[in-house]
Design a protein around this motif. Sequence first.
Motif, PDB file in Angstrom:
ATOM      1  N   LEU A  65     -30.605   0.938 110.299  1.00 48.09           N
ATOM      2  CA  LEU A  65     -30.673   2.158 109.500  1.00 48.09           C
ATOM      3  C   LEU A  65     -32.010   2.183 108.788  1.00 48.09           C
ATOM      4  CD1 LEU A  65     -27.916   3.624 107.191  1.00 48.09           C
ATOM      5  CD2 LEU A  65     -30.286   3.519 106.444  1.00 48.09           C
ATOM      6  N   HIS A  66     -32.749   3.265 108.977  1.00 53.60           N
ATOM      7  CA  HIS A  66     -34.068   3.404 108.347  1.00 53.60           C
ATOM      8  C   HIS A  66     -34.113   4.678 107.522  1.00 53.60           C
ATOM      9  CE1 HIS A  66     -38.343   3.301 107.628  1.00 53.60           C
ATOM     10  NE2 HIS A  66     -38.432   4.546 108.068  1.00 53.60           N
ATOM     11  N   HIS A  67     -34.685   4.575 106.320  1.00 51.81           N
ATOM     12  CA  HIS A  67     -34.875   5.734 105.447  1.00 51.81           C
ATOM     13  C   HIS A  67     -36.362   5.876 105.128  1.00 51.81           C
ATOM     14  CE1 HIS A  67     -34.660   8.606 102.232  1.00 51.81           C
ATOM     15  NE2 HIS A  67     -35.009   7.724 101.313  1.00 51.81           N
ATOM     16  N   GLY A  68     -36.846   7.115 105.190  1.00 50.63           N
ATOM     17  CA  GLY A  68     -38.244   7.356 104.867  1.00 50.63           C
ATOM     18  C   GLY A  68     -38.533   8.837 104.754  1.00 50.63           C
ATOM     19  N   SER A  69     -39.802   9.180 104.886  1.00 49.71           N
ATOM     20  CA  SER A  69     -40.309  10.532 104.654  1.00 49.71           C
ATOM     21  C   SER A  69     -40.456  11.288 105.968  1.00 49.71           C
ATOM     22  CB  SER A  69     -41.659  10.430 103.942  1.00 49.71           C
ATOM     23  OG  SER A  69     -42.622   9.843 104.828  1.00 49.71           O
ATOM     24  N   SER A  70     -41.288  12.334 105.952  1.00 48.18           N
ATOM     25  CA  SER A  70     -41.503  13.128 107.162  1.00 48.18           C
ATOM     26  C   SER A  70     -42.094  12.302 108.292  1.00 48.18           C
ATOM     27  CB  SER A  70     -42.414  14.324 106.861  1.00 48.18           C
ATOM     28  OG  SER A  70     -43.665  13.879 106.368  1.00 48.18           O
ATOM     29  N   ILE A  71     -42.861  11.271 107.962  1.00 44.68           N
ATOM     30  CA  ILE A  71     -43.430  10.425 109.010  1.00 44.68           C
ATOM     31  C   ILE A  71     -42.305   9.696 109.737  1.00 44.68           C
ATOM     32  CG2 ILE A  71     -44.996   8.510 109.473  1.00 44.68           C
ATOM     33  CD1 ILE A  71     -46.567   9.404 106.966  1.00 44.68           C
ATOM     34  N   SER A  72     -41.332   9.192 108.967  1.00 41.70           N
ATOM     35  CA  SER A  72     -40.167   8.568 109.592  1.00 41.70           C
ATOM     36  C   SER A  72     -39.273   9.595 110.277  1.00 41.70           C
ATOM     37  CB  SER A  72     -39.353   7.811 108.533  1.00 41.70           C
ATOM     38  OG  SER A  72     -40.122   6.789 107.931  1.00 41.70           O
ATOM     39  N   HIS A  73     -39.190  10.787 109.700  1.00 40.36           N
ATOM     40  CA  HIS A  73     -38.436  11.884 110.305  1.00 40.36           C
ATOM     41  C   HIS A  73     -38.999  12.207 111.682  1.00 40.36           C
ATOM     42  CE1 HIS A  73     -36.366  16.007 109.399  1.00 40.36           C
ATOM     43  NE2 HIS A  73     -36.498  15.856 110.700  1.00 40.36           N
ATOM     44  N   GLY A  74     -40.331  12.100 111.825  1.00 45.77           N
ATOM     45  CA  GLY A  74     -40.949  12.335 113.126  1.00 45.77           C
ATOM     46  C   GLY A  74     -41.952  13.452 113.158  1.00 45.77           C
ATOM     47  N   SER A  75     -42.442  13.880 111.988  1.00 37.73           N
ATOM     48  CA  SER A  75     -43.379  14.995 111.955  1.00 37.73           C
ATOM     49  C   SER A  75     -44.564  14.744 112.886  1.00 37.73           C
ATOM     50  CB  SER A  75     -43.883  15.203 110.525  1.00 37.73           C
ATOM     51  OG  SER A  75     -44.763  16.297 110.457  1.00 37.73           O
ATOM     52  N   ASP A  76     -44.798  15.691 113.794  1.00 37.36           N
ATOM     53  CA  ASP A  76     -45.898  15.700 114.764  1.00 37.36           C
ATOM     54  C   ASP A  76     -45.730  14.690 115.893  1.00 37.36           C
ATOM     55  OD1 ASP A  76     -47.042  17.759 113.360  1.00 37.36           O
ATOM     56  OD2 ASP A  76     -48.519  16.532 112.340  1.00 37.36           O
ATOM     57  N   ALA A  77     -44.557  14.050 116.008  1.00 33.60           N
ATOM     58  CA  ALA A  77     -44.282  13.240 117.195  1.00 33.60           C
ATOM     59  C   ALA A  77     -44.106  14.163 118.393  1.00 33.60           C
ATOM     60  CB  ALA A  77     -43.027  12.401 116.991  1.00 33.60           C
ATOM     61  N   ALA A  78     -44.285  13.627 119.585  1.00 36.89           N
ATOM     62  CA  ALA A  78     -44.245  14.454 120.785  1.00 36.89           C
ATOM     63  C   ALA A  78     -42.843  14.885 121.154  1.00 36.89           C
ATOM     64  CB  ALA A  78     -44.884  13.699 121.953  1.00 36.89           C
ATOM     65  N   SER A  79     -41.845  14.044 120.859  1.00 33.81           N
ATOM     66  CA  SER A  79     -40.475  14.337 121.261  1.00 33.81           C
ATOM     67  C   SER A  79     -39.544  13.424 120.462  1.00 33.81           C
ATOM     68  CB  SER A  79     -40.296  14.118 122.769  1.00 33.81           C
ATOM     69  OG  SER A  79     -40.259  12.735 123.073  1.00 33.81           O
ATOM     70  N   PRO A  80     -38.227  13.637 120.543  1.00 31.16           N
ATOM     71  CA  PRO A  80     -37.314  12.838 119.719  1.00 31.16           C
ATOM     72  C   PRO A  80     -37.345  11.342 119.993  1.00 31.16           C
ATOM     73  CG  PRO A  80     -36.105  14.278 121.237  1.00 31.16           C
ATOM     74  CD  PRO A  80     -37.514  14.733 121.236  1.00 31.16           C
ATOM     75  N   THR A  81     -37.604  10.925 121.230  1.00 29.81           N
ATOM     76  CA  THR A  81     -37.723   9.494 121.486  1.00 29.81           C
ATOM     77  C   THR A  81     -39.140   8.997 121.212  1.00 29.81           C
ATOM     78  OG1 THR A  81     -38.187   9.868 123.839  1.00 29.81           O
ATOM     79  CG2 THR A  81     -35.874   9.486 123.208  1.00 29.81           C
ATOM     80  N   GLY A  82     -40.031   9.895 120.798  1.00 31.22           N
ATOM     81  CA  GLY A  82     -41.408   9.524 120.500  1.00 31.22           C
ATOM     82  C   GLY A  82     -41.686   9.325 119.029  1.00 31.22           C
ATOM     83  N   THR A  83     -40.690   9.554 118.153  1.00 30.93           N
ATOM     84  CA  THR A  83     -40.896   9.249 116.749  1.00 30.93           C
ATOM     85  C   THR A  83     -41.066   7.736 116.597  1.00 30.93           C
ATOM     86  OG1 THR A  83     -38.573   8.882 116.161  1.00 30.93           O
ATOM     87  CG2 THR A  83     -39.366  11.171 116.157  1.00 30.93           C
ATOM     88  N   TRP A  84     -41.791   7.321 115.579  1.00 29.68           N
ATOM     89  CA  TRP A  84     -42.040   5.878 115.496  1.00 29.68           C
ATOM     90  C   TRP A  84     -40.743   5.074 115.316  1.00 29.68           C
ATOM     91  CZ3 TRP A  84     -40.783   2.389 111.871  1.00 29.68           C
ATOM     92  CH2 TRP A  84     -40.649   2.777 110.529  1.00 29.68           C
ATOM     93  N   PRO A  85     -39.736   5.540 114.538  1.00 29.12           N
ATOM     94  CA  PRO A  85     -38.508   4.734 114.480  1.00 29.12           C
ATOM     95  C   PRO A  85     -37.796   4.637 115.829  1.00 29.12           C
ATOM     96  CG  PRO A  85     -38.635   6.190 112.576  1.00 29.12           C
ATOM     97  CD  PRO A  85     -39.696   6.637 113.552  1.00 29.12           C
ATOM     98  N   ALA A  86     -37.793   5.726 116.600  1.00 32.35           N
ATOM     99  CA  ALA A  86     -37.147   5.675 117.913  1.00 32.35           C
ATOM    100  C   ALA A  86     -37.877   4.714 118.839  1.00 32.35           C
ATOM    101  CB  ALA A  86     -37.100   7.072 118.524  1.00 32.35           C
ATOM    102  N   ARG A  87     -39.201   4.734 118.788  1.00 34.85           N
ATOM    103  CA  ARG A  87     -39.986   3.812 119.603  1.00 34.85           C
ATOM    104  C   ARG A  87     -39.722   2.363 119.200  1.00 34.85           C
ATOM    105  NH1 ARG A  87     -41.753   2.235 124.265  1.00 34.85           N
ATOM    106  NH2 ARG A  87     -43.807   1.267 124.279  1.00 34.85           N
ATOM    107  N   ALA A  88     -39.697   2.114 117.881  1.00 32.04           N
ATOM    108  CA  ALA A  88     -39.446   0.756 117.398  1.00 32.04           C
ATOM    109  C   ALA A  88     -38.050   0.292 117.775  1.00 32.04           C
ATOM    110  CB  ALA A  88     -39.642   0.694 115.886  1.00 32.04           C
ATOM    111  N   ALA A  89     -37.060   1.184 117.664  1.00 27.94           N
ATOM    112  CA  ALA A  89     -35.688   0.829 118.003  1.00 27.94           C
ATOM    113  C   ALA A  89     -35.566   0.460 119.474  1.00 27.94           C
ATOM    114  CB  ALA A  89     -34.743   1.971 117.654  1.00 27.94           C
ATOM    115  N   ALA A  90     -36.231   1.216 120.348  1.00 24.95           N
ATOM    116  CA  ALA A  90     -36.185   0.916 121.779  1.00 24.95           C
ATOM    117  C   ALA A  90     -36.789  -0.458 122.058  1.00 24.95           C
ATOM    118  CB  ALA A  90     -36.912   2.004 122.560  1.00 24.95           C
ATOM    119  N   LEU A  91     -37.915  -0.743 121.426  1.00 21.28           N
ATOM    120  CA  LEU A  91     -38.565  -2.030 121.644  1.00 21.28           C
ATOM    121  C   LEU A  91     -37.761  -3.178 121.032  1.00 21.28           C
ATOM    122  CD1 LEU A  91     -42.257  -0.979 120.895  1.00 21.28           C
ATOM    123  CD2 LEU A  91     -41.303  -1.578 123.129  1.00 21.28           C
ATOM    124  N   GLY A  92     -37.065  -2.898 119.925  1.00 20.05           N
ATOM    125  CA  GLY A  92     -36.287  -3.930 119.258  1.00 20.05           C
ATOM    126  C   GLY A  92     -34.898  -4.113 119.816  1.00 20.05           C
ATOM    127  N   GLY A  93     -34.487  -3.235 120.727  1.00 17.64           N
ATOM    128  CA  GLY A  93     -33.160  -3.354 121.320  1.00 17.64           C
ATOM    129  C   GLY A  93     -32.039  -3.127 120.334  1.00 17.64           C
TER     130      GLY A  93
END
Length: 392
Positions: free
Chosen positions: A173-201
């Motif tokens: 579970l991650h809490h943060g601001s618009s950057i964590s929300h995904g502002s300006d990411a390319a797609s929903p799996t491209g937000t930094w938390p989604a990318r980190a979650a995929a890499l972290g399994g």
Amino acid sequence: MPSTWTTTPVTAGLVHGALELEHTANGILPHRLPARARAQNTDGQLAMAESQPSGVRLVFRTRATAVELDTLPTKRIYVGAPPRPDGLYDLLVDGHPAGQAVATGGNTLTIDMSTGTVEHGTGPVATLRFTGLSGEDKTVEIWLPHNETTELVALRTDAPVEPAPASGRRTWLHHGSSISHGSDAASPTGTWPARAAALGGVDLVNLGFGGSALLDPFVARAIRDTPADLISVKIGINLVNADLMRLRAFAPAVHGFLDTVRDGHPTTPLLVVSPILCPLHEDTPGPTAYDFSHLAEGRLLFTATGDPEERAAGKLTLGVIRDELRRIVTRRAADDPNLHQLDGRDLYGEPDHAELPLPDRLHPDAATHRRIGERFAAHAFTAGGPFGDGTG
């Protein structure tokens, strides 16, 4: 196209990453805050942000070769600003990218930033269609647009659907601001938390709220009451954006937020992340304002309206917040061995800004989201990291 479709009700067993599902006149609206928290909120920005399903996805097992999803999106229109692109839906099959789609039409939210007025408009339901899938038994995930409120109306397939079995992965579970929300990411799996979650399994619950990571007690209680194996909180930029509090109030608010989280998760690994580099507010307090001077070029930028001299009166800057967070976490960690900290500049710092500057002076672009996600995963999920357990 299939001659026979199977319609499957959208239930909690199919929706991952939401804290609550609201039944509406159209279908199901995923929420990232529970009703109790929403009832205590009076801010329209947070109400909009929590209803945008960042990290929320449909997950099911099926042999279907074709999938249709009816949705009712709410599109944001900013008066005088360039049109926003339609939200993207990412399709994953057995964890691998397998397609994308957009939902046209839908409701509208027209926002005049100069006056603060908002107008609501209604529109039609959209149908997404994914075809050509393998007929083998597989896990299908449809990640909803991270930045577009989305009601789920109907799910149809050409073969039966059942909820995916428990993955066995840990929940982050991650809490943060618009950057964590995904502002300006390319797609929903491209937000930094989604990318980190995929890499972290791990399985992601994203409580990143654009403009709204403000140490609200009801958000802390939502985190407290949500099952999670790993928790991170990214604190700072929105407090400066909103010029919400002074240094005297900041430290007790952070302690109170962490105390509440610890009430429900006394020994869960908890990582406190300070702000990434943002030259706009490193030494200049907020509030942050829109800079409309480049609208004719199709660019909406941000500007800092505070005075660096105001730090002496307790106004917050990113530098002040980092120093105070470091002091708070260091003190608490003496009695809490599962509490950790990360300087956000280790995710995005001065060399990164020289290579990948923030396009609007505040938010990272798609490439920077990928970089931040990869660096977070390398720090947190590897052996010896705060979330590392040797399994993923």
